[in-house]
Design an enzyme around this catalytic site. Structure first.
Site, mmCIF file in Angstrom:
data_model
loop_
_atom_site.group_PDB
_atom_site.id
_atom_site.type_symbol
_atom_site.label_atom_id
_atom_site.label_comp_id
_atom_site.label_asym_id
_atom_site.label_seq_id
_atom_site.Cartn_x
_atom_site.Cartn_y
_atom_site.Cartn_z
ATOM 1 N N SER A 110 5.098 8.938 -0.051
ATOM 2 C CA SER A 110 4.278 9.450 -0.911
ATOM 3 C C SER A 110 2.779 9.489 -0.811
ATOM 4 O O SER A 110 2.235 9.003 0.138
ATOM 5 C CB SER A 110 4.676 8.373 -2.091
ATOM 6 O OG SER A 110 3.484 8.440 -3.035
ATOM 7 N N LYS A 166 5.848 3.746 0.427
ATOM 8 C CA LYS A 166 7.201 4.563 0.144
ATOM 9 C C LYS A 166 7.850 5.329 1.336
ATOM 10 O O LYS A 166 7.273 5.812 2.140
ATOM 11 C CB LYS A 166 6.902 5.634 -0.901
ATOM 12 C CG LYS A 166 6.431 5.021 -2.219
ATOM 13 C CD LYS A 166 7.782 4.759 -3.095
ATOM 14 C CE LYS A 166 8.114 5.846 -4.006
ATOM 15 N NZ LYS A 166 9.349 5.636 -4.721
#
Ligand code: ARG
Length: 458
Positions: free
Chosen positions: A278, A284
């Protein structure tokens, strides 16, 4: 030399905006190698029926081979403004052999030419897709072989249902993909037809040896009706529908992998080479490939529907609407092949978290059906046993206690026929071994499936 294959009766230039819009070269340049092959076969047939002398045929064949060579080495520059790839090749041949190139278009039309080259494309790519599916199945079966001892909660309605082996689930994917492959296999005869000689719609006045052309192109049959050939794109619909089937399977397999790799399950790890991060949240690791694979089913469906909508109500024989078939065709085939290539690598690198699988099995309700069957074996009618075990499950849930930790006296209160052997049932291996039917998750059956696939896939 004019690029156009027509024009004698026209006094005006084609509107440039329409010319750009109408050109299919940007897509059908993918047909180039097939078109060249067809040209070579056609030259031989024209020689055989006396339209070309041996010397003319030799000159044309060597020009065609030259174009092919330059194409293979990436040195070919065709006129990108041409109406289509067929016109572009014709123009190139004119550059090379002059007016002799004009003889090549005897006894044919772009209507049969485009149909033939698209069929050859479909034949080659359907075979490629079939072999990619087989390679993916092989990878999946290898993973199954290594996860026969890993037991997981099998789910229905996305709720824990019964214990199965991870291998059993992987082998289900192999079956699903086999059905997609069978769709492609069933479509083969639609591609394997020689349609040259059909001309624009009525056939040709030249005695073209269609058997010779079929032999040259490795095709097993000759079209029955030239009028049908002119407007037939059912063969394209066939490959597009095969892609729909494949895409649906991809999307369901992708969704399984997607769920398996969420923090909640943490059962499956997808190699990070197939994930992205991300731009804002540094922690992420998103499983983007499987999301894209899940989403791609929409592309395949819309391409099928797009062509079906184009064909609906269209007068029989050729209409220019048919040119749109290629956008759908190339989009589906190229995406399907790309997905398969990547799926192969995803399965090769995928890992199953065995420790986590054990944790997920702590839900003893997974054995409820086995307990029912145990009571049935003691003579209790299935429906009664179902009811009794249902009460036990509910009691255990209320008390927040695993069923295996509830005393026999309490269990007997709900199910009078229950015995001390009930405590043997809370064991995954025992549970799968109890399954008797063909194709079940019983380890012996799973092994049989693996053996079958290995033999089949080589
Ligand atoms: N580019 C055309 C197509 O893909 C080729 C056939 C054109 N035929 C014609 N009569 N204009 O359909």
């Amino acid at each position: 030399m004019p690029t156009k294959l027509w024009g004698g009766r026209f006094k005006k230039r084609t509107d440039p905006a329409f010319e750009r819009f109408g050109s299919s070269f940007k897509w059908d340049c993918r047909l180039l190698a097939y078109d060249l092959k067809i040209n070579a076969a056609h030259v031989k047939a024209l020689k055989a029926c006396g339209v070309l002398t041996a010397a003319e045929a030799a000159k044309l064949l060597s020009a065609i081979a030259g174009i092919q060579k330059r194409h293979e080495s990436g040195r070919l520059r065709l006129d990108k403004g041409a109406e289509d790839v067929h016109s572009a090749i014709q123009a190139e041949l004119e550059k090379l052999v002059g007016t002799l190139a004009g003889k090549l278009h005897t006894a044919r039309s772009r209507n049969d030419l485009v149909s033939q080259s698209t069929r050859l494309y479909c034949k080659a790519h359907a075979a490629k897709m079939e072999s990619l599916i087989s390679r993916l199945q092989k990878e999946i079966v290898l993973k199954a072989e290594r996860t026969q001892h890993v037991f997981i909660p099998g789910m229905t309605h996305l709720q824990n249902a019964q214990v199965v082996s991870q291998a059993h689930v992987f082998l289900a994917y192999a079956e699903m993909l086999e059905r997609a492959k069978q769709r492609l296999q069933a479509a083969r005869p639609f591609f394997d037809v020689c349609v040259l000689g059909s001309g624009a719609l009525a056939g040709s006045t030249f005695n073209l040896d269609q058997k010779l052309i079929a032999r040259e192109l490795g095709l097993s049959s000759i079209a029955n009706n030239s009028y049908d050939v002119s407007g037939d794109r059912d063969f394209v619909l066939n490959i597009l529908s095969s892609a729909v089937f494949a895409g649906l399977q991809f999307s369901r397999i992708a969704e399984d992998l997607m769920l398996g790799q969420t923090k909640g399950f943490s059962l499956i790890d997808i190699d990070e080479a197939f994930c992205t991060g991300s731009s804002m949240m540094p922690q992420k690791k998103n499983a983007d490939f499987v999301e894209l694979a899940r989403g791609a089913a929409g592309i395949f469906m819309s391409n099928f529907l797009g062509l079906a909508a184009t064909l609906k109500g269209l007068p029989t024989s050729y209409n220019r609407d048919l040119q749109w078939d290629k956008r759908y065709l190339f989009d589906s085939v190229e995406n399907c092949e790309a997905l398969l290539e990547i799926f192969i690598k995803v399965f090769k690198t995928l890992s199953v978290n065995e420790k986590r699988a054990k944790e997920l099995l702590s839900d003893e309700s997974l054995y409820a059906t086995d307990l029912v069957d145990c009571l049935v074996r003691k003579g209790v009618p299935f429906k009664t046993a179902h009811e009794q075990i249902g009460r036990i499950v509910s009691f255990a849930e209320e008390k927040g206690r695993p069923i295996s930790k509830i005393g026999l006296d309490i269990l007997k209160h709900f199910a009078p026929r229950i015995d001390g052997d009930v405590y043997e049932f809370f064991n995954a291996k025992h549970s799968v071994k109890m399954k008797k039917t063909v194709g079940s998750t019983n380890p012996a059956e799973v092994r049989k499936q693996i053996t079958k696939w290995k033999k089949l896939l080589g």
